[in-house]
Scaffold this motif. Structure first.
Motif, short mmCIF file in Angstrom:
data_model
loop_
_atom_site.label_atom_id
_atom_site.label_comp_id
_atom_site.label_asym_id
_atom_site.label_seq_id
_atom_site.Cartn_x
_atom_site.Cartn_y
_atom_site.Cartn_z
N UNK A 310 45.65 35.94 48.36
CA UNK A 310 44.43 36.52 47.78
C UNK A 310 44.53 38.04 47.73
N UNK A 311 45.05 38.60 48.80
CA UNK A 311 45.17 40.07 48.87
C UNK A 311 46.16 40.61 47.84
N UNK A 312 47.20 39.83 47.56
CA UNK A 312 48.28 40.30 46.67
C UNK A 312 48.02 40.06 45.18
N UNK A 313 47.15 39.09 44.87
CA UNK A 313 47.04 38.64 43.48
C UNK A 313 45.56 38.65 43.06
N UNK A 314 45.18 39.66 42.27
CA UNK A 314 43.78 39.81 41.87
C UNK A 314 43.29 38.61 41.07
N UNK A 315 44.13 38.08 40.17
CA UNK A 315 43.72 36.94 39.33
C UNK A 315 43.43 35.71 40.20
N UNK A 316 44.28 35.47 41.18
CA UNK A 316 44.07 34.34 42.10
C UNK A 316 42.81 34.56 42.92
N UNK A 317 42.63 35.77 43.43
CA UNK A 317 41.45 36.09 44.25
C UNK A 317 40.17 35.87 43.44
N UNK A 318 40.19 36.29 42.20
CA UNK A 318 39.01 36.15 41.33
C UNK A 318 38.70 34.68 41.11
N UNK A 319 39.73 33.88 40.89
CA UNK A 319 39.54 32.44 40.69
C UNK A 319 38.97 31.79 41.96
#
Length: 550
Positions: A310-319
């Motif tokens: 989550x910390x590394x990937x904004x798109x994943x975190x947003x999802x």
């Protein structure tokens, strides 16, 4: 999940054989159109604009992976390779051929499914919260109660020909995610003074031509009396509901005419003869049905590298933020698979996508899928460890649009493209709005906005309870659209108000944009769209939208 017993299976199999005979007699001229109509409606078959439409029952929105695979197979063999999930947690096949419908029903019966009571003037599919059994704010698991209601209402001889269709919703949580207050009967689980389980009973809600928020007529009904009380309500409706005018036949019109207090008094009088009768639920009955919905054996929580991803990937975190919900089981989440990708009619799903979802349900969880009344799919019980993998798979299938609860997560009926009742098309308008607002940063800045759309007064898209509602209307043979503001569902359900004259189809995205401009300019810090509409009233939005006409 409820499993058929021998009697259930026999009833469904016999129903298939019966309908096969009726269909053959109709096709060979042995039954007239008028004779066949009630028979086909009893089996969920409508004659739509282009082809027959078959509506398949998905009780309280729960599917096993094998059932979803069967729906995919039917879509491929008997339809055009896709199906449509509705706001009543059912599935519709829009392109079936009448002679093949008995074969489809026979296929459904092999996986304990049917189309009984998905149409006609009877008790329709009982709906509930798509997060039932895993929601953190749950007081009572509503699913056993939904199953009890389903068994009581299915083929009930006394309630097979009501004045009009009848819809029941059950909520077991603090936050009402089942829209109970806009149903003919809305049941909200609550606990009595001694901790006894019971239900708050609201009556006479509904949308359609006359949108009404239901009235609570019984603040606490002990759960053991559920069926006898429902019997009393349905008997009063059956006796006094209007049959001379289908537009005034719903129970909400009767409750309004009698007043909620008058209707409640009649129900209490009727209930005197039924209370503590044979339909009273014993603890043993309730345990029997509750045993079908026991919690699976969860492995020990294992989040793996979830936090780091989550910390590394904004798109994943947003999802994760928009499309997953923490469960009360630590380390597990429910994943909302968005069926609202821009360019796809809301609620539509291909056979290939259905099979993919069935595979994920078995690979990552316990083989179960839920349908939300917002026309999205939910995979419960996903370990946080598996979320990144599932997200990548969902993206490949077009299911990972991180827009749940945002403007483009539109609830929409099939409209004039399919439905013979519709005054106007809804799917192209929904797509035009999605394309105009296809900027996720802007959508996130706007925050939660529910946009609902219907192609006619029947309100299958629940436009009255959208924060923004759109209704297709017919003006001299042309398609026009009314805009409503301020509707909401849930605990504070409210009916939206029409802001003024209707608009031509091509101007709708502009109208929505102007409404949103007023919100952005005048909102308070952290104020949601609905809160701003409630505070400001409709005037500033009307002024902006109709400015060019002055």
């Amino acid at each position: 999940m409820y499993q058929y017993n021998e009697i259930d299976q026999r009833i469904v199999d016999e129903r298939v054989a019966q309908f096969r005979d009726q269909t053959e007699r109709f096709l060979t001229g042995g039954l007239s159109e008028d004779e066949f109509r009630p028979l086909r409606l009893m089996n969920g078959l409508y004659i739509q604009r282009h082809a027959p439409m078959l509506r398949v029952a998905i009780p309280y929105g729960m599917l096993a992976a094998r059932q979803l695979r069967k729906l995919a197979e039917i879509a491929r063999r008997f339809d055009r390779g896709y199906g449509h999930f509705t706001t009543r947690q059912n599935m519709q096949f829009n392109w079936v051929q009448l002679p093949q419908v008995p074969d489809i029903l026979a296929e459904l019966a092999t996986v304990q499914m049917h189309a009984i009571q998905t149409s006609g003037n009877c008790v329709r599919n009982t709906t509930t919260d798509a997060f039932a059994g895993v929601a953190a704010d749950e007081i009572v698991d509503p699913r056993p109660w939904c199953e009890i209601i389903r068994q009581w209402s299915t083929l009930h001889p006394e309630f097979a020909f009501l004045p009009r269709k009848f819809k029941i919703a059950v909520s077991g949580s603090i936050d009402d995610r089942a829209a109970t207050l806009v149903h003919d009967i809305g049941l909200t689980a609550c606990l009595g003074a001694t901790g006894e389980v019971g239900f708050q009973v609201a009556i006479g809600g509904g949308l359609g031509r006359t949108p009404i928020v239901g009235d609570v007529i019984k603040p606490f009904l002990p759960a053991r009396h559920l069926l006898t009380y429902l019997d009393a309500v349905l008997r009063i409706y059956n006796r006094f509901g209007r049959r001379d005018n289908k537009y005034k036949a719903r129970i909400k019109i009767l409750v309004k005419a009698m007043t909620p207090e008058g209707f409640a008094a009649k129900v209490e009088d009727e209930w005197l003869h039924l209370q503590d009768g044979p339909a009273t639920l014993s603890d043993e009955h309730v345990r029997h049905y509750a045993d079908f919905f026991t919690e699976p054996d969860y492995p020990a929580p294992d989040s793996g590298d979830f936090a780091a991803r989550r910390a590394d990937d904004l798109a994943f975190d947003r999802w994760v933020e928009r499309n997953t919900r923490p469960q009360r089981q630590t380390g597990f989440r429910s994943v909302i698979l968005s069926l609202k990708k821009t360019g796809v009619p809301p609620g539509d799903i291909t056979a290939e996508q259905m099979e993919a979802v069935a595979d994920w349900a078995e690979r990552f969880a316990f083989g179960e899928v839920r349908i939300a009344h917002e026309q999205n799919l939910i995979l419960p019980d996903i370990s946080e460890r598996d979320l990144h993998t599932l997200w990548q798979l969902a993206r490949a299938q077009g299911f990972a649009t991180p827009n749940i609860g945002l403007l483009t997560d539109i609830i929409c009926c099939p409209g004039g493209d399919f439905c013979s009742l519709a005054n106007a098309k809804s799917i192209p308008v929904a797509e035009a709005i999605q394309r105009r607002f296809d900027d996720l940063d802007y959508l996130y800045d706007l925050g939660s906005i529910q946009l609902n759309m219907s192609g006619c007064m029947n309100a299958c898209g629940h436009h009255h309870i959208g924060n923004i509602g759109i209704l297709g209307v017919d003006k001299n043979g042309e398609e026009w659209y009314q805009i409503l503001l301020g509707g909401s569902q849930g605990n504070q359900a409210a009916i939206g108000k029409v802001i003024g004259p209707s608009f031509a189809r091509e101007s709708i995205p502009d109208v929505i944009e102007k409404i949103l401009q007023v919100f952005v300019e005048r909102r308070l810090p952290d104020e949601a769209f609905l809160e701003a509409v409630q505070r400001l009233g409709a005037e500033p939005f009307k002024e902006r939208v109709y400015a060019k006409h002055h």
